[in-house]
Enzyme design. Structure first.
Site, PDB file in Angstrom:
ATOM      1  N   ILE A  13       0.974  -1.432  -0.544  1.00 29.05           N
ATOM      2  CA  ILE A  13      -0.348   0.108  -0.294  1.00 29.05           C
ATOM      3  C   ILE A  13       0.908   1.563  -0.180  1.00 29.05           C
ATOM      4  CG2 ILE A  13      -2.283   1.497   1.465  1.00 29.05           C
ATOM      5  CD1 ILE A  13      -2.292  -1.229   2.690  1.00 29.05           C
ATOM      6  N   CYS A  14       0.514   2.097  -0.928  1.00 32.22           N
ATOM      7  CA  CYS A  14       1.788   3.840  -1.139  1.00 32.22           C
ATOM      8  C   CYS A  14       0.481   4.498  -1.200  1.00 32.22           C
ATOM      9  CB  CYS A  14       2.596   3.539  -2.660  1.00 32.22           C
ATOM     10  SG  CYS A  14       1.919   3.066  -3.640  1.00 32.22           S
ATOM     11  N   SER A  15       0.622   5.663  -1.409  1.00 32.83           N
ATOM     12  CA  SER A  15      -0.670   6.800  -1.383  1.00 32.83           C
ATOM     13  C   SER A  15      -1.037   6.448  -3.006  1.00 32.83           C
ATOM     14  CB  SER A  15       0.472   7.929  -1.859  1.00 32.83           C
ATOM     15  OG  SER A  15       1.408   8.145  -0.310  1.00 32.83           O
TER      16      SER A  15
END
Length: 104
Positions: free
Chosen positions: A7-9
């Site tokens: 998960i990233c931005s």
């Protein structure tokens, strides 16, 4: 098959890391699915996930995700900043494997 979610931005910065992790997995002969998702889309992809790794820039999500996912048997950890910055797919894959083994 083990499913690992990063998960990233926006799901963009971790795309290269996904590629590197899949290469490392292939070299080891592991049956692994790795996907990168934006923080807003986690709920769409969490089904049948075996481990969740957070990019360092979204570490603030860890507490809430741990509270939601760990009771379902899905471990959540933050990727080491250096491993993420160097896109070290082998080390991050090791982290995910260790998480899944500890969960069993």
């Amino acid at each position: 098959m083990k499913k690992i979610m990063l998960i990233c931005s926006a799901g963009m910065s971790s795309s290269l890391l996904v590629k590197k992790m899949l290469e490392a997995s292939s070299k080891r002969g592991l049956d692994t699915e790795v996907l990168a998702v934006a923080e807003a889309d986690v709920h769409k992809h969490v089904q049948n996930t075996d481990a969740v790794l957070l990019a360092p820039q979204v570490r603030f999500l860890a507490k809430n995700l741990k509270r939601k996912l760990e009771p379902q048997g899905i471990p959540v950890e933050i990727i080491d900043s250096i491993d993420f910055g160097t896109m070290d797919g082998d080390k991050v894959l090791n982290q995910a494997i260790n998480m899944m083994q500890a969960d069993n």
